[in-house]
Design an enzyme around this catalytic site. Sequence first.
Site, PDB file in Angstrom:
ATOM      1  N   ARG A 108       0.850  -1.190   0.000  1.00  0.00           N
ATOM      2  CA  ARG A 108       0.000   0.000   0.000  1.00  0.00           C
ATOM      3  C   ARG A 108       0.892   1.249   0.000  1.00  0.00           C
ATOM      4  O   ARG A 108       2.050   1.200   0.423  1.00  0.00           O
ATOM      5  CB  ARG A 108      -0.896   0.010   1.239  1.00  0.00           C
ATOM      6  CG  ARG A 108      -1.858  -1.158   1.318  1.00  0.00           C
ATOM      7  CD  ARG A 108      -2.606  -1.172   2.658  1.00  0.00           C
ATOM      8  NE  ARG A 108      -3.530  -2.291   2.720  1.00  0.00           N
ATOM      9  CZ  ARG A 108      -3.258  -3.480   3.287  1.00  0.00           C
ATOM     10  NH1 ARG A 108      -2.067  -3.688   3.839  1.00  0.00           N
ATOM     11  NH2 ARG A 108      -4.155  -4.432   3.308  1.00  0.00           N
ATOM     12  N   LYS A 127      -2.132  -1.378   8.738  1.00  0.00           N
ATOM     13  CA  LYS A 127      -3.600  -1.306   8.693  1.00  0.00           C
ATOM     14  C   LYS A 127      -4.272  -2.390   9.542  1.00  0.00           C
ATOM     15  O   LYS A 127      -5.181  -2.125  10.303  1.00  0.00           O
ATOM     16  CB  LYS A 127      -4.044  -1.412   7.233  1.00  0.00           C
ATOM     17  CG  LYS A 127      -5.511  -1.209   7.005  1.00  0.00           C
ATOM     18  CD  LYS A 127      -5.829  -1.240   5.520  1.00  0.00           C
ATOM     19  CE  LYS A 127      -7.312  -1.110   5.288  1.00  0.00           C
ATOM     20  NZ  LYS A 127      -7.647  -1.193   3.869  1.00  0.00           N
ATOM     21  N   HIS A 140      -2.829   3.700  -6.282  1.00  0.00           N
ATOM     22  CA  HIS A 140      -3.286   2.462  -5.631  1.00  0.00           C
ATOM     23  C   HIS A 140      -3.508   1.341  -6.648  1.00  0.00           C
ATOM     24  O   HIS A 140      -3.420   0.161  -6.310  1.00  0.00           O
ATOM     25  CB  HIS A 140      -4.572   2.725  -4.843  1.00  0.00           C
ATOM     26  CG  HIS A 140      -5.007   1.562  -4.009  1.00  0.00           C
ATOM     27  ND1 HIS A 140      -4.368   1.207  -2.836  1.00  0.00           N
ATOM     28  CD2 HIS A 140      -6.000   0.658  -4.191  1.00  0.00           C
ATOM     29  CE1 HIS A 140      -4.964   0.128  -2.328  1.00  0.00           C
ATOM     30  NE2 HIS A 140      -5.949  -0.213  -3.121  1.00  0.00           N
ATOM     31  N   ARG A 163      -1.066  -1.521  -7.016  1.00  0.00           N
ATOM     32  CA  ARG A 163      -1.266  -2.673  -6.121  1.00  0.00           C
ATOM     33  C   ARG A 163      -2.149  -3.707  -6.819  1.00  0.00           C
ATOM     34  O   ARG A 163      -1.867  -4.906  -6.799  1.00  0.00           O
ATOM     35  CB  ARG A 163      -1.888  -2.168  -4.824  1.00  0.00           C
ATOM     36  CG  ARG A 163      -2.210  -3.218  -3.782  1.00  0.00           C
ATOM     37  CD  ARG A 163      -2.632  -2.493  -2.504  1.00  0.00           C
ATOM     38  NE  ARG A 163      -3.376  -3.319  -1.583  1.00  0.00           N
ATOM     39  CZ  ARG A 163      -2.815  -4.156  -0.727  1.00  0.00           C
ATOM     40  NH1 ARG A 163      -1.515  -4.298  -0.696  1.00  0.00           N
ATOM     41  NH2 ARG A 163      -3.563  -4.868   0.095  1.00  0.00           N
ATOM     42  N   HIS A 211      -3.741  -9.048   3.072  1.00  0.00           N
ATOM     43  CA  HIS A 211      -5.173  -9.161   3.348  1.00  0.00           C
ATOM     44  C   HIS A 211      -5.381  -9.983   4.617  1.00  0.00           C
ATOM     45  O   HIS A 211      -4.630 -10.931   4.864  1.00  0.00           O
ATOM     46  CB  HIS A 211      -5.893  -9.836   2.175  1.00  0.00           C
ATOM     47  CG  HIS A 211      -6.036  -8.944   0.982  1.00  0.00           C
ATOM     48  ND1 HIS A 211      -6.269  -9.418  -0.279  1.00  0.00           N
ATOM     49  CD2 HIS A 211      -5.986  -7.584   0.861  1.00  0.00           C
ATOM     50  CE1 HIS A 211      -6.358  -8.403  -1.122  1.00  0.00           C
ATOM     51  NE2 HIS A 211      -6.191  -7.290  -0.458  1.00  0.00           N
ATOM     52  N   TYR A 217     -10.458  -9.791  -6.336  1.00  0.00           N
ATOM     53  CA  TYR A 217      -9.876 -10.255  -7.597  1.00  0.00           C
ATOM     54  C   TYR A 217     -10.599 -11.462  -8.188  1.00  0.00           C
ATOM     55  O   TYR A 217     -10.069 -12.124  -9.069  1.00  0.00           O
ATOM     56  CB  TYR A 217      -8.388 -10.581  -7.391  1.00  0.00           C
ATOM     57  CG  TYR A 217      -7.629  -9.374  -6.908  1.00  0.00           C
ATOM     58  CD1 TYR A 217      -7.351  -8.325  -7.775  1.00  0.00           C
ATOM     59  CD2 TYR A 217      -7.234  -9.256  -5.586  1.00  0.00           C
ATOM     60  CE1 TYR A 217      -6.686  -7.188  -7.334  1.00  0.00           C
ATOM     61  CE2 TYR A 217      -6.559  -8.128  -5.138  1.00  0.00           C
ATOM     62  CZ  TYR A 217      -6.297  -7.099  -6.016  1.00  0.00           C
ATOM     63  OH  TYR A 217      -5.644  -5.980  -5.573  1.00  0.00           O
TER      64      TYR A 217
END
Length: 197
Positions: free
Chosen positions: A12, A51, A128, A131, A154, A164
């Site tokens: 990120r 995050k 972004h 990514r 994730h 995805y």
Amino acid sequence: MIITLALITGLRRGELLGLEWHYIDWETGVISVEQSVSLSPGGDAHVKEPKTKGSRRKVAIPSAMLRELQVYRAHKADEFEKIGDRWQGNGRYVVFCHPDGKAFHQERPYLWFREFLKKNGLRYIRFHDLRHTSATLLINQGIYAKVISERLGHGNIGTTMNVYGHVLRTADQSAADKFESVLELKSDAIQHITDEI
């Protein structure tokens, strides 16, 4: 350098800005994602925890990328030498920063990338999206979704599948299409044997 690293690692924007040199293992070619840069209410950049718990991770990079980073590190070391006691890194030596060591504002990569695209006549995408491009390239190379999920940080593979899923379905169809030639060969072989009988 930040664009190449974003494409290769899928980090990120804040994770790229929070990357310090000591988080790169020069022997193994592995980056440890341990922190991120975000904006304070006053608009200043500050370092924080990643995050999510899953965002803390290790991401391998190819040896060619490691060599590029070594060249870039030598460039940054020259900047550090020239700046001397005017250094403003606050004890941190981040990979991507102003020449005086001050952390980039979180919007800096986005603004620079937008200008880069415009100057080179390239189609606009968000920073972004690098990514997403990284993940899509890995999917199209047949890399397992679990590995991609871990590289992206994730929390669980379900997030990766949701984001995805359409790309994974396309890759799955491509895999199925590859069996077409196998089945055609088998059919031809059976026909050849039948003809000989």
